[in-house]
Write a protein that holds these residues in place. Sequence first.
Motif, mmCIF file in Angstrom:
data_model
loop_
_atom_site.group_PDB
_atom_site.id
_atom_site.type_symbol
_atom_site.label_atom_id
_atom_site.label_comp_id
_atom_site.label_asym_id
_atom_site.label_seq_id
_atom_site.Cartn_x
_atom_site.Cartn_y
_atom_site.Cartn_z
ATOM 1 N N ASP A 106 -9.878 -39.715 -83.604
ATOM 2 C CA ASP A 106 -10.759 -39.050 -83.665
ATOM 3 C C ASP A 106 -10.896 -38.374 -81.754
ATOM 4 O OD1 ASP A 106 -11.326 -38.123 -86.223
ATOM 5 O OD2 ASP A 106 -13.351 -38.923 -86.035
ATOM 6 N N THR A 107 -10.990 -39.560 -81.214
ATOM 7 C CA THR A 107 -10.718 -38.795 -79.912
ATOM 8 C C THR A 107 -9.004 -38.247 -78.926
ATOM 9 O OG1 THR A 107 -11.655 -40.499 -79.541
ATOM 10 C CG2 THR A 107 -11.175 -39.600 -77.495
ATOM 11 N N ASN A 108 -8.468 -39.365 -80.077
ATOM 12 C CA ASN A 108 -6.928 -39.410 -80.275
ATOM 13 C C ASN A 108 -6.382 -37.216 -80.431
ATOM 14 O OD1 ASN A 108 -6.514 -41.313 -78.714
ATOM 15 N ND2 ASN A 108 -5.693 -42.047 -80.654
ATOM 16 N N ALA A 109 -6.984 -37.334 -81.754
ATOM 17 C CA ALA A 109 -6.621 -35.848 -82.586
ATOM 18 C C ALA A 109 -7.415 -34.323 -81.369
ATOM 19 C CB ALA A 109 -7.239 -35.292 -83.790
ATOM 20 N N ILE A 110 -8.698 -34.893 -80.503
ATOM 21 C CA ILE A 110 -8.854 -33.464 -79.444
ATOM 22 C C ILE A 110 -7.874 -32.837 -79.017
ATOM 23 C CG2 ILE A 110 -10.536 -33.355 -78.031
ATOM 24 C CD1 ILE A 110 -12.049 -35.838 -78.809
ATOM 25 N N HIS A 111 -7.926 -31.660 -79.206
ATOM 26 C CA HIS A 111 -7.444 -30.544 -78.593
ATOM 27 C C HIS A 111 -7.155 -30.355 -77.795
ATOM 28 C CE1 HIS A 111 -3.970 -27.625 -79.111
ATOM 29 N NE2 HIS A 111 -4.716 -26.375 -79.247
ATOM 30 N N ASP A 112 -6.774 -29.930 -76.609
ATOM 31 C CA ASP A 112 -6.630 -29.180 -75.212
ATOM 32 C C ASP A 112 -6.757 -27.679 -74.720
ATOM 33 O OD1 ASP A 112 -7.797 -28.738 -72.444
ATOM 34 O OD2 ASP A 112 -6.313 -29.982 -71.382
ATOM 35 N N PRO A 113 -7.952 -26.843 -75.219
ATOM 36 C CA PRO A 113 -7.591 -26.040 -75.132
ATOM 37 C C PRO A 113 -6.589 -24.840 -74.586
ATOM 38 C CG PRO A 113 -9.342 -26.215 -74.958
ATOM 39 C CD PRO A 113 -8.689 -27.361 -75.002
ATOM 40 N N LYS A 114 -6.831 -25.889 -72.865
ATOM 41 C CA LYS A 114 -5.819 -25.124 -71.767
ATOM 42 C C LYS A 114 -4.373 -25.529 -72.269
ATOM 43 C CE LYS A 114 -7.262 -28.114 -69.432
ATOM 44 N NZ LYS A 114 -8.027 -28.812 -67.905
ATOM 45 N N PRO A 115 -3.751 -24.216 -71.678
ATOM 46 C CA PRO A 115 -2.016 -24.463 -72.038
ATOM 47 C C PRO A 115 -1.556 -25.541 -71.229
ATOM 48 C CG PRO A 115 -3.098 -22.556 -70.545
ATOM 49 C CD PRO A 115 -3.584 -22.953 -71.030
ATOM 50 N N GLY A 116 -0.214 -25.853 -72.023
ATOM 51 C CA GLY A 116 0.024 -27.321 -70.840
ATOM 52 C C GLY A 116 0.897 -26.466 -69.285
ATOM 53 N N PRO A 117 1.698 -27.693 -68.839
ATOM 54 C CA PRO A 117 2.715 -26.996 -68.216
ATOM 55 C C PRO A 117 3.669 -25.859 -68.142
ATOM 56 C CG PRO A 117 1.950 -29.413 -67.397
ATOM 57 C CD PRO A 117 1.534 -29.336 -68.804
ATOM 58 N N GLU A 118 4.164 -26.073 -69.534
ATOM 59 C CA GLU A 118 5.191 -25.435 -70.038
ATOM 60 C C GLU A 118 4.913 -24.193 -69.844
ATOM 61 O OE1 GLU A 118 8.209 -25.739 -73.792
ATOM 62 O OE2 GLU A 118 8.119 -27.688 -72.685
ATOM 63 N N ASN A 119 3.512 -24.211 -70.502
ATOM 64 C CA ASN A 119 3.254 -22.548 -71.217
ATOM 65 C C ASN A 119 2.425 -21.839 -69.979
ATOM 66 O OD1 ASN A 119 3.764 -23.617 -73.933
ATOM 67 N ND2 ASN A 119 1.569 -23.683 -73.937
ATOM 68 N N ILE A 120 2.182 -22.826 -68.831
ATOM 69 C CA ILE A 120 2.145 -21.823 -67.637
ATOM 70 C C ILE A 120 2.721 -20.894 -67.342
ATOM 71 C CG2 ILE A 120 0.825 -22.014 -65.253
ATOM 72 C CD1 ILE A 120 -0.995 -24.536 -67.274
ATOM 73 N N VAL A 121 4.361 -21.868 -67.283
ATOM 74 C CA VAL A 121 6.036 -21.003 -66.804
ATOM 75 C C VAL A 121 5.889 -20.474 -67.168
ATOM 76 C CG1 VAL A 121 7.570 -22.618 -66.069
ATOM 77 C CG2 VAL A 121 5.729 -23.428 -65.511
ATOM 78 N N LEU A 122 5.979 -20.594 -68.452
ATOM 79 C CA LEU A 122 7.116 -19.846 -69.192
ATOM 80 C C LEU A 122 5.653 -17.876 -69.229
ATOM 81 C CD1 LEU A 122 8.041 -21.867 -72.732
ATOM 82 C CD2 LEU A 122 8.592 -20.510 -71.165
ATOM 83 N N ASP A 123 4.403 -18.538 -68.832
ATOM 84 C CA ASP A 123 3.920 -17.407 -69.040
ATOM 85 C C ASP A 123 4.183 -16.428 -67.438
ATOM 86 O OD1 ASP A 123 2.435 -18.360 -71.829
ATOM 87 O OD2 ASP A 123 1.210 -18.370 -71.006
#
Length: 174
Positions: free
Chosen positions: A90-107
């Motif tokens: 369950d701990t490994n399945a926790i989703h971080d709602p923040k965008p990753g570095p790649e998404n930040i650059v693309l945005d």
Amino acid sequence: MARNSASVLIASFQENYEQLFRFLTRKLGGDHERAADVVQDTYVRLADAPDQGDVIDNPRAYIYRVAGNLAIDGIRREKRITAHHDMDEDTNAIHDPKPGPENIVLDREQILLLDKALEKLPEKPRMALLMFRVDGLSHSEIAARLGVSNSMVAKYIVRALQHCRDELLREGEK
């Protein structure tokens, strides 16, 4: 008839080995390997028990009690381990709602492209779109500020959106 000493328990264990094994196999849902492990643990527990001079009226019942307790302890231990592993999953399945570095650059790239597209727009359509989308103004409020009709505001916004879409698509093809 009262008996004591570890040797009496070991002798009784050896006499009842097969019945004890079958009892534990049933108790553990037919798992022969786990039953064999518990039988072995029972023997070790009986052999390691210090002879304190305690009187054991029924060595067979005592052995079954020790074996049954060891089986229950093993089941509880497995449940704790399973629960711990489930928590790890369950701990490994926790989703971080923040965008990753790649998404930040693309945005950021998309925002720069949108800024360039907005710069190419005539002033009134650009202002109408920004007042509508960024400031959240109604068509009537925008019309009053720009000195145009409500229908003209709608046309400005549509023109600006189409222009931005076309510019983003054109830049995306490069």
